[in-house]
Design a protein around this motif. Structure first.
Motif, short mmCIF file in Angstrom:
data_model
loop_
_atom_site.label_atom_id
_atom_site.label_comp_id
_atom_site.label_asym_id
_atom_site.label_seq_id
_atom_site.Cartn_x
_atom_site.Cartn_y
_atom_site.Cartn_z
N MET A 1 0.94 -1.22 -0.09
CA MET A 1 -0.09 0.05 -0.16
C MET A 1 1.09 1.24 0.19
O MET A 1 1.77 1.56 0.77
N LYS B 1 -3.63 6.14 0.75
CA LYS B 1 -5.15 5.85 1.15
C LYS B 1 -5.89 7.37 1.14
O LYS B 1 -5.60 8.00 1.80
N ARG B 2 -6.78 7.31 0.05
CA ARG B 2 -7.11 8.66 -0.24
C ARG B 2 -8.62 8.72 -0.09
O ARG B 2 -9.45 7.78 -0.31
N THR C 1 -13.94 5.40 1.65
CA THR C 1 -12.30 5.52 1.35
C THR C 1 -11.94 4.04 0.97
O THR C 1 -12.66 3.03 1.13
N ASP D 1 -8.49 1.41 0.04
CA ASP D 1 -7.20 1.11 0.36
C ASP D 1 -6.89 -0.14 -0.21
O ASP D 1 -7.38 -1.28 0.20
N THR D 2 -6.22 -0.28 -1.52
CA THR D 2 -5.95 -1.62 -2.10
C THR D 2 -4.30 -2.02 -1.60
O THR D 2 -3.71 -1.14 -1.46
N ARG E 1 -3.96 1.30 -9.91
CA ARG E 1 -4.69 2.31 -9.65
C ARG E 1 -5.99 1.71 -9.49
O ARG E 1 -6.46 0.91 -10.31
N THR E 2 -6.84 2.01 -8.41
CA THR E 2 -8.13 1.57 -8.05
C THR E 2 -9.22 2.74 -8.49
O THR E 2 -8.98 3.75 -7.91
N ASP F 1 -6.92 4.53 -4.63
CA ASP F 1 -5.75 4.12 -4.10
C ASP F 1 -4.91 3.74 -5.46
O ASP F 1 -5.00 3.52 -6.49
N ASP G 1 -0.77 1.90 -6.24
CA ASP G 1 0.29 1.19 -5.61
C ASP G 1 1.09 0.92 -6.54
O ASP G 1 0.89 0.70 -7.82
#
Length: 332
Positions: free
Chosen positions: A1, A4-5, A16, A18-19, A119-120, A132, A134
């Motif tokens: 990770m 976390k946005r 929110t 978080d991947t 990107r998520t 998110d 990574d």
């Protein structure tokens, strides 16, 4: 990770994301495992879909020189169609298959300077937000590692690696870009070539290897260069003398280059292909840190040592800096 946005376009108090990717390098064509962790905001929301985007920092030849931009080279929908309650925590596990041509980012745990990211994107009630982000770490397939080890054993040195927008004609390339690994020759080839560029194009059946000699030597023009091309299967690793095989490839390339220099045009046969580089890239970004690394042949074969360039933590930072700066210019 890495990040976390808060999903800004969904409003304050929204969910929110978080991947979290499972640790370690993934191989081209392999499975990328992880989980998308969601946390509800101050109201219930309907999650329409959760999508992962694979991005790469890619260079393109433009009218004013080389530009850099982010290219999305794969998308996966990994979840959706459920309600996320206020304050609820929800995890969505995933396992997605990477493209076989996904470029290498590291060798023996050392970064090569290639920037890839995952990107998520979350879609809620018609609104989409890219959350998110990574870094994606890719190691070599066994046959790619065997070829790189053979080059190291022959005395070739690593200069740099990058991704070029365009296609290698005459190959089965699927992605809109290809990876170039630049190598310096050992002394017994130094009189003939200044540089060798290596491109791997993997597929389920094997790997195409494209070699280019002395791109900047003035013998090739117009962005269309003459290349040596070879194909090997994945199961050839254990029963091939790679040092002899790779040395034969390089010798053929050097002889071909010499013939090109003497006669002004290359022989036309099935073992040669051409590169076509992309133009007119819209996004422009400053260059990241240079890779001051060398490849040396050691007891374990090919080894990469960082001698003043990018280290792993800096790669993580660059993934965020580069791709976050690219988001505003993207179209939905």
């Amino acid at each position: 990770m890495v990040f976390k946005r808060l999903l800004g376009s969904l409003g304050m108090g929204g969910p929110t994301v978080d991947t979290v990717l499972e640790g370690g390098a993934v191989l081209p064509g392999g499975l990328l495992h992880g989980q998308v962790h969601l946390e509800g905001g101050n109201a219930d929301v309907d999650i329409e879909h959760i999508t992962l985007e694979l991005l790469a920092r890619v260079e393109a030849e433009g009218h004013d020189g080389e530009d850099e931009g982010a290219v999305i080279f794969e998308r996966f929908t990994v979840g959706g169609g459920f309600r996320l309650a206020e304050g609820e925590r929800h995890a969505v596990p995933f396992a997605v298959t990477l493209p076989w041509e996904t470029p290498l980012t590291e060798l023996y745990g050392q970064p090569l300077g290639i920037v890839l990211g995952v990107r998520t994107e979350l879609a809620v009630a018609g609104a989409r937000d890219k959350g998110d982000l990574d870094p994606l770490t890719i190691g070599p397939l066994p046959v790619q590692e065997a070829i790189l080890e053979a080059l190291g054993g022959l005395g070739f040195g690593f200069v740099s690696a990058d991704l070029e927008l365009g296609h290698v004609h005459g190959t089965g390339q699927q992605l809109p870009f290809y990876q170039e690994i630049e190598l310096t020759p050992p002394p017994h080839y130094a009189h003939a070539v200044n540089e060798i560029e290596l491109t791997f194009l993997a597929s389920p059946g094997g790997v195409e290897i494209v070699l280019e000699a002395d791109k900047r030597g003035g013998f090739f023009s117009g962005g269309h260069d003459t290349l040596g091309r070879h194909a090997v299967s994945h199961d050839s690793v254990a029963h091939t003398d790679w040092a002899a095989e790779v040395d034969a490839w390089v010798r053929a390339l050097v002889e071909h280059r010499a013939a090109y220099a003497s006669h002004g045009h290359p022989p036309h046969d099935g073992g040669w292909a051409h590169k076509s580089e992309g133009h007119g890239h819209d996004e422009h970004h400053g260059s990241g840190p240079g890779m001051g690394t060398v490849i040396a042949a050691g007891a374990a074969g090919l080894a990469v040592g960082v001698v003043g360039g990018m280290v792993a933590a800096e790669v993580v930072d660059e993934v965020g800096d580069f791709f976050e700066g690219d988001e505003e210019g993207e179209e939905d």
